[in-house]
Write a protein that holds these residues in place. Structure first.
Motif, PDB file in Angstrom:
ATOM      1  N   SER A   1      -2.923  -2.560  12.156  1.00 56.01           N
ATOM      2  CA  SER A   1      -1.494  -2.527  11.602  1.00 56.01           C
ATOM      3  C   SER A   1      -1.315  -1.392  10.670  1.00 56.01           C
ATOM      4  N   LYS A   2      -0.275  -0.922  10.246  1.00 55.70           N
ATOM      5  CA  LYS A   2      -0.046   0.285   9.464  1.00 55.70           C
ATOM      6  C   LYS A   2       1.027   0.037   8.631  1.00 55.70           C
ATOM      7  N   ALA A   3       1.124   0.082   7.498  1.00 56.19           N
ATOM      8  CA  ALA A   3       2.274  -0.359   6.355  1.00 56.19           C
ATOM      9  C   ALA A   3       3.162   0.637   6.513  1.00 56.19           C
ATOM     10  N   THR A   4       4.381   0.225   6.464  1.00 58.67           N
ATOM     11  CA  THR A   4       5.715   1.224   6.671  1.00 58.67           C
ATOM     12  C   THR A   4       5.954   1.791   5.390  1.00 58.67           C
ATOM     13  N   PRO A   5       6.446   2.881   5.367  1.00 56.22           N
ATOM     14  CA  PRO A   5       7.195   3.298   4.215  1.00 56.22           C
ATOM     15  C   PRO A   5       7.561   2.378   3.102  1.00 56.22           C
ATOM     16  N   LYS A   6       8.598   1.526   3.547  1.00 59.04           N
ATOM     17  CA  LYS A   6       9.121   0.630   2.759  1.00 59.04           C
ATOM     18  C   LYS A   6       8.198  -0.537   2.164  1.00 59.04           C
ATOM     19  N   GLN A   7       7.291  -0.763   3.064  1.00 57.21           N
ATOM     20  CA  GLN A   7       6.268  -1.673   2.484  1.00 57.21           C
ATOM     21  C   GLN A   7       5.466  -1.117   1.189  1.00 57.21           C
ATOM     22  N   VAL A   8       4.953   0.276   1.533  1.00 57.99           N
ATOM     23  CA  VAL A   8       4.109   0.779   0.646  1.00 57.99           C
ATOM     24  C   VAL A   8       5.078   1.018  -0.706  1.00 57.99           C
ATOM     25  N   ARG A   9       6.211   1.238  -0.817  1.00 53.83           N
ATOM     26  CA  ARG A   9       7.154   1.296  -2.005  1.00 53.83           C
ATOM     27  C   ARG A   9       6.984  -0.322  -2.524  1.00 53.83           C
ATOM     28  N   SER A  10       7.151  -1.112  -1.777  1.00 52.23           N
ATOM     29  CA  SER A  10       7.453  -2.534  -2.421  1.00 52.23           C
ATOM     30  C   SER A  10       6.179  -2.891  -2.976  1.00 52.23           C
ATOM     31  N   GLU A  11       4.982  -2.571  -2.248  1.00 54.69           N
ATOM     32  CA  GLU A  11       3.668  -2.881  -2.987  1.00 54.69           C
ATOM     33  C   GLU A  11       3.604  -1.984  -4.477  1.00 54.69           C
ATOM     34  N   THR A  12       3.860  -0.855  -4.255  1.00 53.98           N
ATOM     35  CA  THR A  12       3.985   0.107  -5.550  1.00 53.98           C
ATOM     36  C   THR A  12       4.655  -0.593  -6.574  1.00 53.98           C
ATOM     37  N   TRP A  13       5.858  -0.859  -6.388  1.00 51.59           N
ATOM     38  CA  TRP A  13       6.820  -1.195  -7.674  1.00 51.59           C
ATOM     39  C   TRP A  13       6.492  -2.705  -7.961  1.00 51.59           C
ATOM     40  N   ARG A  14       6.145  -3.449  -7.019  1.00 50.17           N
ATOM     41  CA  ARG A  14       5.723  -4.956  -7.303  1.00 50.17           C
ATOM     42  C   ARG A  14       4.186  -4.828  -8.371  1.00 50.17           C
ATOM     43  N   ALA A  15       3.533  -4.032  -8.267  1.00 49.09           N
ATOM     44  CA  ALA A  15       2.348  -3.684  -8.674  1.00 49.09           C
ATOM     45  C   ALA A  15       2.726  -3.409 -10.374  1.00 49.09           C
TER      46      ALA A  15
ATOM     47  N   ASN B   1      -2.634  -7.515   8.124  1.00 47.14           N
ATOM     48  CA  ASN B   1      -1.701  -8.775   8.276  1.00 47.14           C
ATOM     49  C   ASN B   1      -1.767  -9.972   7.192  1.00 47.14           C
ATOM     50  N   LEU B   2      -1.809  -9.509   5.964  1.00 43.79           N
ATOM     51  CA  LEU B   2      -1.879 -10.311   5.064  1.00 43.79           C
ATOM     52  C   LEU B   2      -0.420 -10.051   4.381  1.00 43.79           C
ATOM     53  N   PRO B   3      -0.335 -11.387   3.342  1.00 40.94           N
ATOM     54  CA  PRO B   3       0.943 -11.209   2.478  1.00 40.94           C
ATOM     55  C   PRO B   3       0.917  -9.869   1.389  1.00 40.94           C
ATOM     56  N   LEU B   4       2.235  -9.214   1.366  1.00 39.96           N
ATOM     57  CA  LEU B   4       2.196  -8.113   0.131  1.00 39.96           C
ATOM     58  C   LEU B   4       2.032  -8.690  -1.054  1.00 39.96           C
ATOM     59  N   GLY B   5       2.608  -9.953  -1.082  1.00 37.00           N
ATOM     60  CA  GLY B   5       2.345 -10.339  -2.623  1.00 37.00           C
ATOM     61  C   GLY B   5       1.019 -10.599  -3.125  1.00 37.00           C
ATOM     62  N   LEU B   6      -0.255 -10.518  -2.227  1.00 39.83           N
ATOM     63  CA  LEU B   6      -1.337 -10.171  -2.938  1.00 39.83           C
ATOM     64  C   LEU B   6      -1.550  -9.153  -3.830  1.00 39.83           C
ATOM     65  N   VAL B   7      -1.042  -8.187  -3.664  1.00 44.49           N
ATOM     66  CA  VAL B   7      -0.980  -6.914  -4.630  1.00 44.49           C
ATOM     67  C   VAL B   7      -0.608  -7.394  -6.080  1.00 44.49           C
ATOM     68  N   PRO B   8       0.425  -7.944  -6.110  1.00 40.29           N
ATOM     69  CA  PRO B   8       0.803  -8.266  -7.525  1.00 40.29           C
ATOM     70  C   PRO B   8       0.033  -9.541  -8.005  1.00 40.29           C
ATOM     71  N   LYS B   9      -0.469 -10.225  -7.172  1.00 36.21           N
ATOM     72  CA  LYS B   9      -1.236 -11.423  -7.631  1.00 36.21           C
ATOM     73  C   LYS B   9      -2.657 -10.715  -8.168  1.00 36.21           C
ATOM     74  N   GLY B  10      -3.225  -9.961  -7.478  1.00 36.55           N
ATOM     75  CA  GLY B  10      -4.393  -9.028  -7.867  1.00 36.55           C
ATOM     76  C   GLY B  10      -4.023  -8.626  -9.387  1.00 36.55           C
ATOM     77  N   VAL B  11      -2.967  -8.083  -9.504  1.00 40.12           N
ATOM     78  CA  VAL B  11      -2.741  -7.386 -10.900  1.00 40.12           C
ATOM     79  C   VAL B  11      -2.710  -8.440 -12.027  1.00 40.12           C
ATOM     80  N   ASP B  12      -2.033  -9.703 -11.733  1.00 38.88           N
ATOM     81  CA  ASP B  12      -1.870 -10.730 -12.813  1.00 38.88           C
ATOM     82  C   ASP B  12      -3.275 -11.370 -13.064  1.00 38.88           C
ATOM     83  N   ARG B  13      -4.136 -11.501 -11.866  1.00 38.55           N
ATOM     84  CA  ARG B  13      -5.536 -11.899 -12.199  1.00 38.55           C
ATOM     85  C   ARG B  13      -6.258 -10.949 -13.185  1.00 38.55           C
TER      86      ARG B  13
END
Length: 356
Positions: free
Chosen positions: A209-223, A173-185
């Motif tokens: 909680s479990k990620a939806t396929p759409k959320q996983v796709r979003s995390e992938t491409w934002r990374a 239950n955290l923001p998906l934006g933490l994925v690209p934030k970590g890549v940037d750091r």
């Protein structure tokens, strides 16, 4: 950033590493079918049996530099060495007097660097992968132990050639934006001089909680938009029932992950091109890449509202994988053509512009 090793991962621009974390070699062919081309870590391995099974499946591996691994220094099945997992988190300890188990501090950053140098001395022909924990991106994470500080990472990242991190925001239950934030750091801490990878969630993990396929796709491409050049899927489920390969038992998620992996491999040469430019517009982040005489635009929604984005490009616009074409209109400054598209939360669209 170009860096190659004699016995390392392929250096071809059309290769993109897509790994899976700590899986049994017996499932290698099933992961190959899902577009995965790399095993990362082996349970209590590598063993001779594990390496033989992976070689039979033509699945390369990142593994520990144990006696068996070093005996296979000339074996191309080993693509890189694993330098531990999450040393930046609090480490398990046992009181020598009471036998009580607990948590101690994280591994000192300088120890990781010193150990890295020893690993390099034993085999300088392969890269070393260091995977860090969610503290890379999540400043609220309490699991790093007493005395840990953000500046530790500036030293940690000196302890590997490939620097990765894991965070599973949807499951926690955290923001998906933490994925690209970590890549940037990681890119910032390494000064752009090392390969940056990241781990992805795709299962329930611990029963929350479990990620939806759409959320996983979003995390992938934002990374990828932010510069990740290697992915590692975490596919375990621990609760309510343990399943080492939960992704393989989830038809909907498996189909989505397979489709995304296929698209990544098809576009690998574009993704790896040094000619990419990242921008942001009204709740959508974009990576525009000029490659082989054409333009490819990777675009991902960053917010929770539906937004309409204008991308100033001239030419015929195909939305890849969606069966759509967009029309450019001459509404831009000085007659520059614009095409518009709509992004709902977590949407990702990839455009190929055939330049006139």
């Amino acid at each position: 950033m170009k860096q190659t090793w004699k016995n390392g991962l392929p250096s071809s621009p059309d290769y993109f590493p897509i790994g899976v974390w700590l899986q049994s070699p017996q499932n290698a062919s099933r992961y190959t079918a899902a577009g995965i081309n790399l095993y990362v870590a082996l349970w209590q391995g590598p063993t001779e049996k594990q390496l033989a099974a992976l070689k039979a499946a033509k699945m390369r591996v990142v593994c520990e530099q144990n006696a068996v691994g070093l005996a296979h220094k000339d074996d191309p099945i080993i693509a890189a060495w694993m330098h531990g997992d999450e040393p930046d988190n609090a480490q398990a300890v046992t009181d020598p007097v009471t036998g009580k188990k607990g948590w101690g501090p994280c591994v000192p950053p300088q120890k990781i660097v010193d150990d890295y140098k020893r690993l390099r001395e034993k085999d300088p022909t392969r890269p070393i992968l260091l995977n860090l924990g969610q503290g890379v991106a999540n400043d609220a994470w309490k699991g790093r132990g007493a005395g840990a500080k953000l500046s530790d990472y500036e030293t940690y990242v000196q302890g590997g050639d490939i620097i990765s991190f894991d965070i599973y925001p949807a499951a926690n239950n955290l923001p998906l934006g933490l994925v690209p934030k970590g890549v940037d750091r990681l890119a910032g801490w390494t000064g752009g001089k090392k390969h940056i990878w990241n781990c992805l969630e795709c299962t329930r993990i611990d029963g929350k909680s479990k990620a939806t396929p759409k959320q996983v796709r979003s995390e992938t491409w934002r990374a990828i938009i932010h510069g990740s050049r290697g992915l590692i899927y975490f596919v375990h489920q621990f609760q309510p029932k343990f399943n080492e390969h939960a992704l393989l038992d989830d038809p909907e998620m498996l189909a989505s992950v397979t489709a995304t992996n296929k698209q990544i491999q098809e576009l690998a040469a574009v993704i790896n091109s040094p000619n990419g430019k990242r921008t942001e517009q009204g709740g959508v982040e974009l990576l525009t890449v000029e490659h082989a005489g054409g333009l490819t635009i990777f675009a991902a929604a960053t917010g929770e509202k539906t937004v309409r984005v204008a991308v100033a490009k001239t030419g015929k616009v195909e939305v890849l994988g969606e069966g759509r074409m967009l029309k450019a209109t001459n509404e831009g400054a000085a007659g520059q053509a614009l095409f518009y598209d709509t992004f709902a939360p977590e949407d990702v669209h990839i455009y190929r512009v055939t330049v006139r």
